[in-house]
Design an enzyme around this catalytic site. Sequence first.
Site, PDB file in Angstrom:
ATOM      1  N   LYS A   1       1.717  -3.551   7.375  1.00 39.20           N
ATOM      2  CA  LYS A   1       1.907  -3.783   5.935  1.00 39.20           C
ATOM      3  C   LYS A   1       3.388  -3.673   5.548  1.00 39.20           C
ATOM      4  O   LYS A   1       3.836  -4.309   4.595  1.00 39.20           O
ATOM      5  CB  LYS A   1       1.079  -2.782   5.129  1.00 39.20           C
ATOM      6  CG  LYS A   1      -0.426  -3.069   5.132  1.00 39.20           C
ATOM      7  CD  LYS A   1      -0.801  -4.143   4.108  1.00 39.20           C
ATOM      8  CE  LYS A   1      -2.306  -4.306   3.949  1.00 39.20           C
ATOM      9  NZ  LYS A   1      -2.686  -5.325   2.958  1.00 39.20           N
TER      10      LYS A   1
ATOM     11  N   GLU B   1       0.250   3.615   1.826  1.00 40.18           N
ATOM     12  CA  GLU B   1       0.363   4.041   3.226  1.00 40.18           C
ATOM     13  C   GLU B   1       1.775   3.790   3.768  1.00 40.18           C
ATOM     14  O   GLU B   1       2.178   4.392   4.765  1.00 40.18           O
ATOM     15  CB  GLU B   1      -0.659   3.317   4.097  1.00 40.18           C
ATOM     16  CG  GLU B   1      -2.078   3.827   3.941  1.00 40.18           C
ATOM     17  CD  GLU B   1      -2.273   5.246   4.456  1.00 40.18           C
ATOM     18  OE1 GLU B   1      -2.027   5.479   5.643  1.00 40.18           O
ATOM     19  OE2 GLU B   1      -2.668   6.122   3.665  1.00 40.18           O
TER      20      GLU B   1
ATOM     21  N   TYR C   1      -1.716   0.154  10.791  1.00 41.14           N
ATOM     22  CA  TYR C   1      -1.990  -0.500   9.496  1.00 41.14           C
ATOM     23  C   TYR C   1      -0.725  -0.465   8.630  1.00 41.14           C
ATOM     24  O   TYR C   1      -0.291  -1.502   8.101  1.00 41.14           O
ATOM     25  CB  TYR C   1      -3.143   0.231   8.798  1.00 41.14           C
ATOM     26  CG  TYR C   1      -3.344  -0.177   7.348  1.00 41.14           C
ATOM     27  CD1 TYR C   1      -3.988  -1.367   7.018  1.00 41.14           C
ATOM     28  CD2 TYR C   1      -2.909   0.649   6.300  1.00 41.14           C
ATOM     29  CE1 TYR C   1      -4.185  -1.738   5.685  1.00 41.14           C
ATOM     30  CE2 TYR C   1      -3.094   0.291   4.976  1.00 41.14           C
ATOM     31  CZ  TYR C   1      -3.735  -0.910   4.669  1.00 41.14           C
ATOM     32  OH  TYR C   1      -3.915  -1.274   3.349  1.00 41.14           O
TER      33      TYR C   1
ATOM     34  N   THR D   1       0.808  -1.227   0.000  1.00 40.33           N
ATOM     35  CA  THR D   1       0.000   0.000   0.000  1.00 40.33           C
ATOM     36  C   THR D   1       0.840   1.275   0.000  1.00 40.33           C
ATOM     37  O   THR D   1       1.939   1.306   0.566  1.00 40.33           O
ATOM     38  CB  THR D   1      -0.921   0.006   1.247  1.00 40.33           C
ATOM     39  OG1 THR D   1      -1.478   1.316   1.419  1.00 40.33           O
ATOM     40  CG2 THR D   1      -0.183  -0.357   2.521  1.00 40.33           C
TER      41      THR D   1
HETATM   42  P1  NAP Z   1     -11.635  -4.463   1.750  1.00 42.35           P
HETATM   43  O1  NAP Z   1     -12.782  -4.138   0.849  1.00 42.35           O
HETATM   44  O2  NAP Z   1     -11.609  -3.930   3.131  1.00 42.35           O
HETATM   45  O3  NAP Z   1     -11.534  -6.066   1.812  1.00 42.35           O
HETATM   46  C1  NAP Z   1     -10.744  -6.713   2.767  1.00 42.35           C
HETATM   47  C2  NAP Z   1     -10.982  -8.197   2.657  1.00 42.35           C
HETATM   48  O4  NAP Z   1     -10.188  -8.869   3.657  1.00 42.35           O
HETATM   49  C3  NAP Z   1     -12.440  -8.641   2.917  1.00 42.35           C
HETATM   50  O5  NAP Z   1     -12.743  -9.712   2.073  1.00 42.35           O
HETATM   51  C4  NAP Z   1     -12.402  -9.118   4.366  1.00 42.35           C
HETATM   52  O6  NAP Z   1     -13.392 -10.075   4.676  1.00 42.35           O
HETATM   53  C5  NAP Z   1     -11.022  -9.772   4.374  1.00 42.35           C
HETATM   54  N1  NAP Z   1     -10.487  -9.966   5.715  1.00 42.35           N
HETATM   55  C6  NAP Z   1     -10.388  -9.077   6.725  1.00 42.35           C
HETATM   56  N2  NAP Z   1      -9.827  -9.640   7.802  1.00 42.35           N
HETATM   57  C7  NAP Z   1      -9.566 -10.934   7.487  1.00 42.35           C
HETATM   58  C8  NAP Z   1      -9.018 -12.036   8.185  1.00 42.35           C
HETATM   59  N3  NAP Z   1      -8.634 -11.935   9.456  1.00 42.35           N
HETATM   60  N4  NAP Z   1      -8.895 -13.229   7.528  1.00 42.35           N
HETATM   61  C9  NAP Z   1      -9.324 -13.357   6.251  1.00 42.35           C
HETATM   62  N5  NAP Z   1      -9.872 -12.350   5.554  1.00 42.35           N
HETATM   63  C10 NAP Z   1      -9.989 -11.149   6.159  1.00 42.35           C
HETATM   64  O7  NAP Z   1     -10.255  -4.055   1.090  1.00 42.35           O
HETATM   65  P2  NAP Z   1      -9.920  -3.684  -0.443  1.00 42.35           P
HETATM   66  O8  NAP Z   1     -10.117  -2.238  -0.636  1.00 42.35           O
HETATM   67  O9  NAP Z   1     -10.564  -4.649  -1.332  1.00 42.35           O
HETATM   68  O10 NAP Z   1      -8.328  -3.909  -0.423  1.00 42.35           O
HETATM   69  C11 NAP Z   1      -7.772  -5.180  -0.703  1.00 42.35           C
HETATM   70  C12 NAP Z   1      -6.373  -5.243  -0.115  1.00 42.35           C
HETATM   71  O11 NAP Z   1      -5.558  -4.223  -0.679  1.00 42.35           O
HETATM   72  C13 NAP Z   1      -6.273  -5.053   1.389  1.00 42.35           C
HETATM   73  O12 NAP Z   1      -5.217  -5.858   1.859  1.00 42.35           O
HETATM   74  C14 NAP Z   1      -5.912  -3.585   1.539  1.00 42.35           C
HETATM   75  O13 NAP Z   1      -5.226  -3.386   2.762  1.00 42.35           O
HETATM   76  C15 NAP Z   1      -5.028  -3.392   0.336  1.00 42.35           C
HETATM   77  N6  NAP Z   1      -5.013  -2.053  -0.255  1.00 42.35           N
HETATM   78  C16 NAP Z   1      -6.166  -1.427  -0.584  1.00 42.35           C
HETATM   79  C17 NAP Z   1      -6.116  -0.201  -1.207  1.00 42.35           C
HETATM   80  C18 NAP Z   1      -7.359   0.517  -1.633  1.00 42.35           C
HETATM   81  O14 NAP Z   1      -7.288   1.731  -1.875  1.00 42.35           O
HETATM   82  N7  NAP Z   1      -8.477  -0.149  -1.773  1.00 42.35           N
HETATM   83  C19 NAP Z   1      -4.868   0.384  -1.505  1.00 42.35           C
HETATM   84  C20 NAP Z   1      -3.708  -0.309  -1.162  1.00 42.35           C
HETATM   85  C21 NAP Z   1      -3.785  -1.530  -0.553  1.00 42.35           C
HETATM   86  P3  NAP Z   1     -14.890  -9.645   5.169  1.00 42.35           P
HETATM   87  O15 NAP Z   1     -15.681  -9.413   3.905  1.00 42.35           O
HETATM   88  O16 NAP Z   1     -15.341 -10.828   5.932  1.00 42.35           O
HETATM   89  O17 NAP Z   1     -14.735  -8.414   6.005  1.00 42.35           O
HETATM   90  O1  F7E Z   2      -9.261   8.115   3.917  1.00 43.82           O
HETATM   91  C1  F7E Z   2      -9.634  11.576   5.063  1.00 43.82           C
HETATM   92  C2  F7E Z   2      -8.725  10.675   5.862  1.00 43.82           C
HETATM   93  O2  F7E Z   2     -10.284   6.065   4.881  1.00 43.82           O
HETATM   94  C3  F7E Z   2      -8.751   8.967   2.919  1.00 43.82           C
HETATM   95  C4  F7E Z   2      -7.409   2.103   2.422  1.00 43.82           C
HETATM   96  O3  F7E Z   2      -7.927   1.395   1.310  1.00 43.82           O
HETATM   97  O4  F7E Z   2      -6.177   3.620   1.014  1.00 43.82           O
HETATM   98  C5  F7E Z   2      -7.168   3.547   2.019  1.00 43.82           C
HETATM   99  O5  F7E Z   2      -6.753   4.254   3.186  1.00 43.82           O
HETATM  100  C6  F7E Z   2      -8.483  10.346   3.489  1.00 43.82           C
HETATM  101  C7  F7E Z   2      -7.690  10.329   4.795  1.00 43.82           C
HETATM  102  O6  F7E Z   2      -8.602   5.891   2.978  1.00 43.82           O
HETATM  103  C8  F7E Z   2     -12.936  11.320   6.529  1.00 43.82           C
HETATM  104  O7  F7E Z   2      -8.194  11.343   7.002  1.00 43.82           O
HETATM  105  C9  F7E Z   2     -11.578  12.903   5.957  1.00 43.82           C
HETATM  106  O8  F7E Z   2      -6.724  11.336   4.731  1.00 43.82           O
HETATM  107  O9  F7E Z   2     -10.852   6.740   2.507  1.00 43.82           O
HETATM  108  P1  F7E Z   2      -9.843   6.650   3.592  1.00 43.82           P
HETATM  109  P2  F7E Z   2      -7.063   5.800   3.429  1.00 43.82           P
HETATM  110  O10 F7E Z   2      -6.889   6.046   4.861  1.00 43.82           O
HETATM  111  O11 F7E Z   2      -6.285   6.633   2.478  1.00 43.82           O
HETATM  112  C10 F7E Z   2      -4.896   3.086   1.392  1.00 43.82           C
HETATM  113  C11 F7E Z   2      -3.974   3.210   0.204  1.00 43.82           C
HETATM  114  C12 F7E Z   2      -4.989   1.724   1.946  1.00 43.82           C
HETATM  115  O12 F7E Z   2      -4.055   0.921   1.821  1.00 43.82           O
HETATM  116  C13 F7E Z   2      -6.108   1.445   2.893  1.00 43.82           C
HETATM  117  O13 F7E Z   2      -6.352   0.043   2.985  1.00 43.82           O
HETATM  118  O14 F7E Z   2      -9.735  10.953   3.797  1.00 43.82           O
HETATM  119  N1  F7E Z   2     -10.973  11.722   5.648  1.00 43.82           N
HETATM  120  N2  F7E Z   2     -12.766  12.665   6.501  1.00 43.82           N
HETATM  121  C14 F7E Z   2     -11.793  10.723   5.986  1.00 43.82           C
HETATM  122  N3  F7E Z   2     -11.650   9.378   5.871  1.00 43.82           N
HETATM  123  C15 F7E Z   2     -12.671   8.606   6.305  1.00 43.82           C
HETATM  124  N4  F7E Z   2     -12.571   7.257   6.189  1.00 43.82           N
HETATM  125  N5  F7E Z   2     -13.803   9.147   6.875  1.00 43.82           N
HETATM  126  C16 F7E Z   2     -13.982  10.493   7.006  1.00 43.82           C
HETATM  127  O15 F7E Z   2     -14.993  10.967   7.488  1.00 43.82           O
END
Ligand code: NAP
Ligand code: F7E
Length: 350
Positions: free
Chosen positions: A154, A128, A150, A126
């Site tokens: 990671k 992050e 987190y 990520t």
């Molecule tokens: P998401 O919608 O939150 O999906 C997370 C998945 O992980 C869900 O299927 C969840 O199952 C499963 N999970 C959570 N805890 C688990 C555990 N203990 N054992 C087995 N499965 C578990 O995330 P996403 O946005 O699709 O992201 C996919 C991956 O990419 C994650 O690893 C995330 O950290 C990473 N990532 C995401 C982003 C982004 O912007 N989306 C960017 C960079 C990296 P349930 O359905 O049961 O909750």
């Molecule tokens: O926040 C700001 C918050 O929770 C984005 C995950 O998929 O991407 C995701 O993480 C920004 C942050 O995503 C609210 O402070 C303001 O600056 O949508 P988010 P994230 O934290 O960037 C990375 C790449 C991952 O790897 C993660 O798994 O938005 N923000 N107000 C808020 N965020 C939330 N959630 N809620 C608010 O009300």
Amino acid sequence: MGKKALVTGVTGQDGAYLAALLLSKGYEVHGLVRPSSTKSTERLSAYLDKITLHYGDLSDGGVITRLLQNIQPDEIYNLAAQSHVHISFDMAEYTGNVDGLGVTRLLETIRSLNLIDKVKFYQASTSELFGKTQISPQNENTPFAPCSPYAAAKLYAYWMVRNYRDTYGLFACNGILFNHESPLRGENFVTRKVTQFAADIARGQKKTLALGNLEARRDWGHAEDFVRGMWLMLQADEADDYVLATGQTHTVRYLVETAFKQIDISIDWIGAALDEKGVNSRTGETLIEISKDHFRPAEVDLLRGDSSKARQKLGWEKKYDFETLIKEMVEADLGREITPEETRVNLRAV
Ligand code: NAP
Ligand code: F7E
């Protein structure tokens, strides 16, 4: 015969898009599902009869061993994680167990079952990891500075993947993915929270939305583009780590304005800091309020990725721009039926 893939986190946003992509390429798709609520397979409803689901959890090493032994996958996509950054501050140990140690459990199982030469491994790393970095844009050589439980978990996983690649020769890749969104995005991430609220306002159903930091900048892309990049990484001649990003960054404030533009509302911002409000410029009605509950103990201020390496070496390219992404999300939320009784829980950390 087609290849076999195991997708952990198959019930999540990326899991659904990746499963669809793999099925379209003729893969036999297996998914790891937690035995939690029935709602968890909602995103997969169109493909449920085509995917083999297995109960399991990344915190349970025994299940992982049995699954890998039985399935003998050609490719593993490890998408499972506690993926919410804010929640990770409240659940630091759990997040470390799943997002960090969970990856080691998978890698160790691959090694102990002698699957090193058979299986290819994708790890959902990520942006992050870059955390508090002052360097922008960020690429594969930018030093990491994680600033949440987190991101720290990671980062441990990132290095374990590199270790198993360098030490044992496992074909293992870190996809360092910047934020990617879609109509399937979880409701407690900021894009979906905002597009869902805009749709509610268009239906006359909600009054105000509480947000946190409006100045944070993110490089937001579309999940459909990004899962294609995951697959490309495992088809390359050599295993490597790649940044996937759009190269454009926007503030949360601009996200709000863009979402409301889709329903022909422009936002005026009045006041400052915690007293700031976003109001409907035509009616004066307050739509956005600021709540300190939505600020994180530590914030990543600016993310903008440089995906040159993936574009050059994998031929990856994005199809969606930010405005098209937000338009698709608002339209999808407008199309969702909501019963009058339905209330959305306003959890502290979302
Ligand atoms: P998401 O919608 O939150 O999906 C997370 C998945 O992980 C869900 O299927 C969840 O199952 C499963 N999970 C959570 N805890 C688990 C555990 N203990 N054992 C087995 N499965 C578990 O995330 P996403 O946005 O699709 O992201 C996919 C991956 O990419 C994650 O690893 C995330 O950290 C990473 N990532 C995401 C982003 C982004 O912007 N989306 C960017 C960079 C990296 P349930 O359905 O049961 O909750
Ligand atoms: O926040 C700001 C918050 O929770 C984005 C995950 O998929 O991407 C995701 O993480 C920004 C942050 O995503 C609210 O402070 C303001 O600056 O949508 P988010 P994230 O934290 O960037 C990375 C790449 C991952 O790897 C993660 O798994 O938005 N923000 N107000 C808020 N965020 C939330 N959630 N809620 C608010 O009300």
